[in-house]
Design a protein around this motif. Structure first.
Motif, mmCIF file in Angstrom:
data_model
loop_
_atom_site.group_PDB
_atom_site.id
_atom_site.type_symbol
_atom_site.label_atom_id
_atom_site.label_comp_id
_atom_site.label_asym_id
_atom_site.label_seq_id
_atom_site.Cartn_x
_atom_site.Cartn_y
_atom_site.Cartn_z
ATOM 1 N N ASP A 140 0.813 -1.224 0.000
ATOM 2 C CA ASP A 140 0.000 0.000 0.000
ATOM 3 C C ASP A 140 0.845 1.273 0.000
ATOM 4 N N LYS A 141 2.127 1.145 -0.239
ATOM 5 C CA LYS A 141 3.014 2.314 -0.219
ATOM 6 C C LYS A 141 2.891 3.128 -1.509
ATOM 7 N N LYS A 142 3.209 4.403 -1.426
ATOM 8 C CA LYS A 142 3.211 5.264 -2.606
ATOM 9 C C LYS A 142 4.331 4.871 -3.546
ATOM 10 N N PHE A 143 5.523 4.660 -2.963
ATOM 11 C CA PHE A 143 6.691 4.197 -3.699
ATOM 12 C C PHE A 143 7.244 2.967 -2.997
ATOM 13 N N PHE A 144 8.101 2.242 -3.667
ATOM 14 C CA PHE A 144 8.758 1.112 -3.014
ATOM 15 C C PHE A 144 9.572 1.598 -1.822
ATOM 16 N N GLY A 145 10.057 2.840 -1.916
ATOM 17 C CA GLY A 145 10.818 3.425 -0.821
ATOM 18 C C GLY A 145 9.970 4.121 0.209
ATOM 19 N N GLY A 146 8.653 4.015 0.125
ATOM 20 C CA GLY A 146 7.767 4.682 1.078
ATOM 21 C C GLY A 146 7.184 5.942 0.472
ATOM 22 N N ASN A 147 7.508 7.083 1.070
ATOM 23 C CA ASN A 147 6.989 8.353 0.555
ATOM 24 C C ASN A 147 7.912 9.007 -0.457
ATOM 25 N N ALA A 148 9.080 8.437 -0.672
ATOM 26 C CA ALA A 148 10.037 8.979 -1.638
ATOM 27 C C ALA A 148 10.657 7.813 -2.413
ATOM 28 N N ILE A 149 11.081 8.082 -3.635
ATOM 29 C CA ILE A 149 11.656 7.010 -4.444
ATOM 30 C C ILE A 149 13.025 6.609 -3.905
ATOM 31 N N ASN A 150 13.339 5.328 -4.089
ATOM 32 C CA ASN A 150 14.658 4.841 -3.722
ATOM 33 C C ASN A 150 15.207 3.972 -4.846
ATOM 34 N N LEU A 151 16.230 3.181 -4.588
ATOM 35 C CA LEU A 151 16.853 2.396 -5.653
ATOM 36 C C LEU A 151 15.919 1.325 -6.214
ATOM 37 N N VAL A 152 14.975 0.847 -5.406
ATOM 38 C CA VAL A 152 14.015 -0.126 -5.928
ATOM 39 C C VAL A 152 13.148 0.528 -6.996
ATOM 40 N N ASP A 153 12.623 1.715 -6.703
ATOM 41 C CA ASP A 153 11.820 2.447 -7.684
ATOM 42 C C ASP A 153 12.618 2.705 -8.961
ATOM 43 N N ILE A 154 13.844 3.150 -8.790
ATOM 44 C CA ILE A 154 14.685 3.446 -9.947
ATOM 45 C C ILE A 154 14.955 2.189 -10.767
ATOM 46 N N SER A 155 15.187 1.078 -10.078
ATOM 47 C CA SER A 155 15.469 -0.165 -10.804
ATOM 48 C C SER A 155 14.246 -0.662 -11.568
ATOM 49 N N TYR A 156 13.031 -0.344 -11.069
ATOM 50 C CA TYR A 156 11.800 -0.746 -11.753
ATOM 51 C C TYR A 156 11.241 0.361 -12.660
ATOM 52 N N GLY A 157 11.999 1.420 -12.856
ATOM 53 C CA GLY A 157 11.520 2.552 -13.649
ATOM 54 C C GLY A 157 11.116 2.191 -15.057
ATOM 55 N N MET A 158 11.729 1.153 -15.609
ATOM 56 C CA MET A 158 11.384 0.720 -16.963
ATOM 57 C C MET A 158 9.904 0.372 -17.075
ATOM 58 N N ILE A 159 9.351 -0.207 -16.008
ATOM 59 C CA ILE A 159 7.941 -0.616 -16.027
ATOM 60 C C ILE A 159 7.033 0.603 -16.187
ATOM 61 N N ALA A 160 7.397 1.701 -15.554
ATOM 62 C CA ALA A 160 6.540 2.888 -15.536
ATOM 63 C C ALA A 160 6.485 3.604 -16.876
ATOM 64 N N TYR A 161 7.504 3.463 -17.703
ATOM 65 C CA TYR A 161 7.557 4.244 -18.947
ATOM 66 C C TYR A 161 7.750 3.350 -20.174
ATOM 67 N N TRP A 162 8.870 2.685 -20.252
ATOM 68 C CA TRP A 162 9.193 1.891 -21.437
ATOM 69 C C TRP A 162 8.216 0.734 -21.640
ATOM 70 N N PHE A 163 7.813 0.085 -20.548
ATOM 71 C CA PHE A 163 6.938 -1.073 -20.681
ATOM 72 C C PHE A 163 5.580 -0.693 -21.264
ATOM 73 N N LYS A 164 5.042 0.457 -20.861
ATOM 74 C CA LYS A 164 3.761 0.892 -21.415
ATOM 75 C C LYS A 164 3.873 1.130 -22.917
ATOM 76 N N ILE A 165 5.014 1.602 -23.376
ATOM 77 C CA ILE A 165 5.210 1.799 -24.816
ATOM 78 C C ILE A 165 5.364 0.448 -25.510
ATOM 79 N N MET A 166 6.043 -0.499 -24.870
ATOM 80 C CA MET A 166 6.150 -1.855 -25.409
ATOM 81 C C MET A 166 4.763 -2.460 -25.615
ATOM 82 N N GLU A 167 3.894 -2.265 -24.637
ATOM 83 C CA GLU A 167 2.537 -2.804 -24.739
ATOM 84 C C GLU A 167 1.822 -2.242 -25.969
ATOM 85 N N GLU A 168 1.987 -0.954 -26.207
ATOM 86 C CA GLU A 168 1.351 -0.325 -27.366
ATOM 87 C C GLU A 168 1.876 -0.910 -28.671
ATOM 88 N N VAL A 169 3.192 -1.170 -28.711
ATOM 89 C CA VAL A 169 3.813 -1.691 -29.935
ATOM 90 C C VAL A 169 3.287 -3.084 -30.265
#
Length: 224
Positions: A140-169
């Protein structure tokens, strides 16, 4: 202060992981764009094992592999920490980063699949992995790091942007509010963070680039 350089590629989510971390840390660096079809002698010298981007060069010393680079950045510039201080919490963060590494090939298989049973299988595997990430890592957290992004969020950043474009393709949707509501909300929250939003490649360029790669994959499949 030792000079910092980053060898990367404009559309690579792995390069952007490093860019985000450097920006968050306030590290001044020189960015060097690589032509992956004609890799520079410096890149081959700095990463002779994998011959890939990204490569961070700090004071003339190269560090390769994006997640290794992120750890190096965290330890070298401790301001604005991206990992928890508590050893247990830090271990849990590293566990989920490694989980993403282990499941990485599923994303590649999803993009490379050409329909039919193969597409169904990779889509199912990917959905299962994303559900684990949503339920066990994010919760139920806002980010994997809690209220602020951390290395987990950064490592999964591809899902938030690139993956959505992959889905469209490939015209297959997996990351949807009705199936992965919390992960979808995380992706929206992540993309609204200024340092992320201001340091991503233009969407239409990534879309065109991935469509080009997808077309090549389909042609290769037809010619087999």
């Amino acid at each position: 202060m030792a000079e910092v350089k980053l060898h990367g590629f404009w559309s690579s989510p792995f390069s952007h992981r490093v860019i985000w971390a450097l920006k968050i840390k306030g590290v001044n660096y020189e960015y060097i764009e690589e032509d992956l079809s004609n890799k520079s002698e410096l890149l081959l010298k700095y990463n002779p094992v994998y011959k890939k981007i990204p490569v961070l060069v700090h004071g003339g010393e190269p560090i390769a592999e994006s997640l290794v680079i992120l750890e190096y950045i965290e330890e070298t510039w401790p301001n604005n920490p991206l990992l928890p201080i508590d050893p247990y919490d830090k271990a849990i963060a590293r566990f989920w980063i490694q989980f993403g590494v282990d499941k990485g090939p599923i994303f590649s298989d999803f993009f490379r699949s050409t329909g039919g049973e193969e597409q169904e299988k990779t889509t199912k595997e990917l959905l299962e992995a994303l559900k684990i990430i949503e339920e066990q890592a994010l919760g139920d957290k806002k980010f994997f790091g809690g209220n602020a992004i951390n290395l987990v969020d950064i490592s999964y950043g591809m899902i938030a942007y690139w993956f959505k474009i992959m889905e469209e393709v490939i015209e297959v949707n997996v990351l949807e509010p009705n199936t992965l509501p919390r992960l979808c909300q995380w992706a929206q929250n992540f993309m609204e963070v200024p340092v992320i939003k201001e340091n991503i490649p233009e969407r239409y360029k990534v879309l065109a680039y991935l469509r080009h790669i997808r077309q090549k994959l389909l042609l290769e499949h037809l010619n087999k």
